[in-house]
Write a protein that holds these residues in place. Sequence first.
Motif, PDB file in Angstrom:
ATOM      1  N   UNK B  65       0.825  -1.216   0.000  1.00 45.74           N
ATOM      2  CA  UNK B  65       0.000   0.000   0.000  1.00 45.74           C
ATOM      3  C   UNK B  65       0.856   1.261   0.000  1.00 45.74           C
ATOM      4  N   UNK B  66       1.855   1.263   0.878  1.00 40.52           N
ATOM      5  CA  UNK B  66       2.664   2.469   1.008  1.00 40.52           C
ATOM      6  C   UNK B  66       3.497   2.699  -0.251  1.00 40.52           C
ATOM      7  N   UNK B  67       3.991   1.592  -0.822  1.00 41.03           N
ATOM      8  CA  UNK B  67       4.758   1.702  -2.066  1.00 41.03           C
ATOM      9  C   UNK B  67       3.902   2.233  -3.207  1.00 41.03           C
ATOM     10  N   UNK B  68       2.675   1.708  -3.317  1.00 41.33           N
ATOM     11  CA  UNK B  68       1.781   2.147  -4.399  1.00 41.33           C
ATOM     12  C   UNK B  68       1.470   3.640  -4.261  1.00 41.33           C
ATOM     13  N   UNK B  69       1.306   4.084  -3.039  1.00 42.94           N
ATOM     14  CA  UNK B  69       1.044   5.509  -2.785  1.00 42.94           C
ATOM     15  C   UNK B  69       2.216   6.373  -3.269  1.00 42.94           C
ATOM     16  N   UNK B  70       3.426   5.957  -2.971  1.00 44.25           N
ATOM     17  CA  UNK B  70       4.591   6.742  -3.386  1.00 44.25           C
ATOM     18  C   UNK B  70       4.724   6.777  -4.911  1.00 44.25           C
ATOM     19  N   UNK B  71       4.404   5.664  -5.559  1.00 47.03           N
ATOM     20  CA  UNK B  71       4.446   5.637  -7.025  1.00 47.03           C
ATOM     21  C   UNK B  71       3.378   6.573  -7.594  1.00 47.03           C
ATOM     22  N   UNK B  72       2.181   6.559  -6.993  1.00 46.17           N
ATOM     23  CA  UNK B  72       1.136   7.489  -7.451  1.00 46.17           C
ATOM     24  C   UNK B  72       1.569   8.941  -7.285  1.00 46.17           C
ATOM     25  N   UNK B  73       2.192   9.230  -6.157  1.00 39.38           N
ATOM     26  CA  UNK B  73       2.664  10.605  -5.931  1.00 39.38           C
ATOM     27  C   UNK B  73       3.656  10.992  -7.030  1.00 39.38           C
ATOM     28  N   UNK B  74       4.559  10.072  -7.367  1.00 40.64           N
ATOM     29  CA  UNK B  74       5.542  10.346  -8.424  1.00 40.64           C
ATOM     30  C   UNK B  74       4.848  10.571  -9.758  1.00 40.64           C
ATOM     31  N   UNK B  75       3.883   9.714 -10.076  1.00 43.83           N
ATOM     32  CA  UNK B  75       3.180   9.845 -11.360  1.00 43.83           C
ATOM     33  C   UNK B  75       2.381  11.146 -11.420  1.00 43.83           C
ATOM     34  N   UNK B  76       1.728  11.480 -10.315  1.00 41.91           N
ATOM     35  CA  UNK B  76       0.976  12.746 -10.289  1.00 41.91           C
ATOM     36  C   UNK B  76       1.907  13.941 -10.463  1.00 41.91           C
ATOM     37  N   UNK B  77       3.072  13.845  -9.887  1.00 42.22           N
ATOM     38  CA  UNK B  77       4.051  14.924 -10.023  1.00 42.22           C
ATOM     39  C   UNK B  77       4.447  15.089 -11.492  1.00 42.22           C
ATOM     40  N   UNK B  78       4.769  13.964 -12.116  1.00 44.05           N
ATOM     41  CA  UNK B  78       5.173  14.027 -13.530  1.00 44.05           C
ATOM     42  C   UNK B  78       4.040  14.529 -14.414  1.00 44.05           C
ATOM     43  N   UNK B  79       2.813  14.163 -14.033  1.00 45.72           N
ATOM     44  CA  UNK B  79       1.661  14.544 -14.854  1.00 45.72           C
ATOM     45  C   UNK B  79       1.391  16.044 -14.828  1.00 45.72           C
ATOM     46  N   UNK B  80       1.963  16.756 -13.882  1.00 46.20           N
ATOM     47  CA  UNK B  80       1.762  18.207 -13.838  1.00 46.20           C
ATOM     48  C   UNK B  80       2.333  18.872 -15.087  1.00 46.20           C
ATOM     49  N   UNK B 107      10.725  12.506  -9.000  1.00 51.31           N
ATOM     50  CA  UNK B 107       9.818  11.375  -9.205  1.00 51.31           C
ATOM     51  C   UNK B 107      10.574  10.058  -9.044  1.00 51.31           C
ATOM     52  N   UNK B 108      11.798  10.022  -9.581  1.00 50.75           N
ATOM     53  CA  UNK B 108      12.597   8.795  -9.456  1.00 50.75           C
ATOM     54  C   UNK B 108      12.905   8.493  -7.992  1.00 50.75           C
ATOM     55  N   UNK B 109      13.145   9.537  -7.205  1.00 50.25           N
ATOM     56  CA  UNK B 109      13.429   9.308  -5.781  1.00 50.25           C
ATOM     57  C   UNK B 109      12.186   8.780  -5.057  1.00 50.25           C
ATOM     58  N   UNK B 110      11.012   9.323  -5.380  1.00 51.05           N
ATOM     59  CA  UNK B 110       9.773   8.794  -4.781  1.00 51.05           C
ATOM     60  C   UNK B 110       9.626   7.308  -5.117  1.00 51.05           C
ATOM     61  N   UNK B 111       9.939   6.956  -6.366  1.00 52.00           N
ATOM     62  CA  UNK B 111       9.810   5.542  -6.771  1.00 52.00           C
ATOM     63  C   UNK B 111      10.887   4.672  -6.116  1.00 52.00           C
ATOM     64  N   UNK B 112      12.078   5.249  -5.933  1.00 48.95           N
ATOM     65  CA  UNK B 112      13.111   4.514  -5.193  1.00 48.95           C
ATOM     66  C   UNK B 112      12.590   4.172  -3.786  1.00 48.95           C
ATOM     67  N   UNK B 113      11.951   5.154  -3.146  1.00 52.70           N
ATOM     68  CA  UNK B 113      11.442   4.886  -1.795  1.00 52.70           C
ATOM     69  C   UNK B 113      10.294   3.879  -1.805  1.00 52.70           C
ATOM     70  N   UNK B 114       9.556   3.819  -2.899  1.00 52.77           N
ATOM     71  CA  UNK B 114       8.545   2.755  -3.017  1.00 52.77           C
ATOM     72  C   UNK B 114       9.243   1.393  -2.978  1.00 52.77           C
TER      73      UNK B 114
END
Lengths: 526, 526
Positions: B65-80, B107-114
């Motif tokens: 769950x927590x990993x998926x959230x961080x990936x979503x945050x990264x994707x939302x960031x890129x989508x801006x 975004x890559x760092x958020x995904x690394x933390x996922x």
Amino acid sequence: MKVTGEMPIGKATRFGAAGTVKAFDPRRGVEIEPPFGVATADDVDDACQLALRAFESYRETSPAERGAFLVRAADNLLALGDVLYERAASETGLTVERIKGETARTAAQLKLFADVVRHGRWRNATIDSGDPTREPLPKAELRMQKVPVGPVAVFGASNFPILYSVAGGDTASALAAGCPVVVKAHGSHPGTSELVGKAIQAAVAQSGLHEGVFSLLIGAGNAVGEALVDHPAIHAVGFTGSEAGGMALVRRGAARPVPIPVFAEMTSVNPNFVLPHALEVRAPEFASRFVERMTAGAGQMCLKPGMIVAIEGPGFGALRDALAHALRGVPAQTMLSPGIYENFRRETERSRHGQSSVSIAQGQAPEARFDGQSEIFEMDATELLAEPALAGEMFGPAAVLVRCRDTQQMLAVAAGLQGQLTVALHIDSGDIELARLLLPVVERKTNRILANKFSNMVEIGYATVHGGPFPATSDSRFTSVGATAIERFLRPVCYENLPAELLPPALRDDNPLSLWRVRDGELEQR
Amino acid sequence: MKVTGEMPIGKATRFGAAGTVKAFDPRRGVEIEPPFGVATADDVDDACQLALRAFESYRETSPAERGAFLVRAADNLLALGDVLYERAASETGLTVERIKGETARTAAQLKLFADVVRHGRWRNATIDSGDPTREPLPKAELRMQKVPVGPVAVFGASNFPILYSVAGGDTASALAAGCPVVVKAHGSHPGTSELVGKAIQAAVAQSGLHEGVFSLLIGAGNAVGEALVDHPAIHAVGFTGSEAGGMALVRRGAARPVPIPVFAEMTSVNPNFVLPHALEVRAPEFASRFVERMTAGAGQMCLKPGMIVAIEGPGFGALRDALAHALRGVPAQTMLSPGIYENFRRETERSRHGQSSVSIAQGQAPEARFDGQSEIFEMDATELLAEPALAGEMFGPAAVLVRCRDTQQMLAVAAGLQGQLTVALHIDSGDIELARLLLPVVERKTNRILANKFSNMVEIGYATVHGGPFPATSDSRFTSVGATAIERFLRPVCYENLPAELLPPALRDDNPLSLWRVRDGELEQR
């Protein structure tokens, strides 16, 4: 070996010229010979400068060298034998048996750190592969390991003259990390400190290490300790003692021109939650074990169980009666020092005459001047919730029984706790659901949770945690006992693009130390 | 998405009622619409209370769950996309290209933390087997894991509006640890902060998490930041910025009734030691790369190489000439804000007119109001050794060349450095012996050592370290970038004798998370 009143500083011993102090035998009520010379400002400076110089070579010692040194220190400590046991017992009023047990555990902890050093997991060796073809920019290769922070100052505790003192967890973990150590001896057991300090000093010499790896300072008042924390050579501090003493050092370390971390283990009441089913089926057994553990060592332990939280209902009256019955048979015991005795007497008197609690039983009357009389108080949870300061530690053989109305109030008491070293849950099979509710609450209040056990003593191993949220310690992210106590004294260093011949052993491609390393995010050992 | 001047607090957005502030475009020299509402004391309290409530469930989320959230945050960031790039460029004077690069790395760092969360090594799961037959006392079984400390406050930096700001290493590592985050937006890029904050807010909602997992506050002056650090719900702080700002927060965190750790990344000159052989054979190439890196982003980077240390002799004159030549071609660049521009102008002017250094070259003259003109100074090592304060950071496109008499003096300069984020050694094959002498000295001064490379930028991975001894950071034991930044926000908890059904997943016998765990001192995965 015999006590001379001197301090081991580097390879020498010195009789400090800033006055003299003597130890005190609280059982006999008399001072003990010989006098100890108090360190001058120059002594403090010399010890710290030696430590800084020693750091240059000590930080580079191999795991085998450092491990062998720690084993020698442990062996030298054990070899002190009766001289140590008798001196420590006379300086503290603790029994020789207790001192023997402490010494054995202290030596075992030093040897555990020898294993920790040799295993090398503390290096956190980590390698990220490079990728010269990556777009838009090539990926750099990174290599990371942990290195020691620098010389560490250690303040021994009064209540464990061996295990939390000169050769305790702070010293052992700092030495294991590669940090020279300067210990400030606790004023109540200078002779014990001298003996143990000389045992470590001998191990330094036997191991062919720089003499500055270890020194011991005798102080009087706060001057020596303050000069030690202020010294620019000191990079971190370990302390076990009172909240007032610990916070004074924490604030002092933070106020330096170059601030340093001070890890202080300070205060805890170690609450015991007795859940309803457990209360109903085994209140008497719980009470008798509780009284035994709260009065062990005259209750003068950081891990003394000092609070019971239970809900009124079946078993509560039996619990109260059994506590009173068990306590009445407990003989008064000599306390560590006149000051500690006096504090304890004042604190129990205040509770006895306060509005918030009633005394439900006392132990046997004192026979000698500094004997502490055990006592248990009872308090309504409503009082405690209204005035959380009532849950403060009484250092000595005293405890409080907190009476809750219902499970909601028990949960409220848990949520209202300040940080603790330990919290114990006493549960029966019918209590699991309530325990599930309590567990996440207490997990935020303490770094050690026990079920159906009492917190003292602590098993010293890889999974040991002796720490907790403020005010149990000054930094809940660390432990001061057990293998991971070493993390307090390490910092990470990353190396980028270094030629192979300059890489530290932990990070070389051929992995000469056979370390487990993280490579590209995965553990491997090759 | 468009900038509205509102703050995301929990699932709502609010226009703060404590006045308004506007962003400023330093390139055009004008304020940017719209106005932003400044947070009231109630807004701060609401954000912190929400974070505390969110902590109850967020700390228990599964790695998936927590990993998926961080990936979503990264994707939302890129989508801006362009909305973000253009707003950030106008608020900072940085180029859109630079902002794009920063966003991709964030975004890559958020995904690394996922990945970090899902891998679970951060739990430090450790099990010590018991031994009921041990003498004199049975050995207790211990199980240890790390848990999140609680809600974290994050202060974004001015100079990296994306990478060291709302969704940067502090936020990503705290969220990965299981800590809700309340960000105080940096005053110089409120619109960028709003956009990124709303991207994270959306990820919280999409992931079905408690709304309090993330909030963003707009401040003016120090009131909002101070209230945030003082709030009892906040358990730790991450900060990137100036030494004065960082130390104010560190001292504030330490002075609370319940002190909290404040990790502040503050100041560094990132010295480059050019060793004699490297100097002789490649001074011109070094100089041209150095000038490029010191002026990138108008030199407004924590990792800007700001000092060269070299020995007079073959190549030194060529180095000086090449630096001057390269610098003269560098156009002036818009600085981040009028305040930063003014500080930079004042600091270079002081160096230019001081007794200790001479200006050896300037870049092209400014064309616009807040353009910073690059400059390199030269100073004798004797001056620097006599007055170490001369080695302070000049935030902007300026650097100093330190001229040493001999290798001894170069070693003395290294030994006299204050703590640094990075130190680079520039070496040729003939320099290895001198590098061997320098390496242990600089290893005590910095947490990142490079050879034949410049410090900016930093590769974000498992072995990344962005930290260093004071005053580079407030605590050299941690990094604020890369996988192990998570360690700042975790504390260990030991469980003793817990019934199997109450054990956390990381410590169950069947190892449902398939974690690597330490059992009796050895790593295993079963």
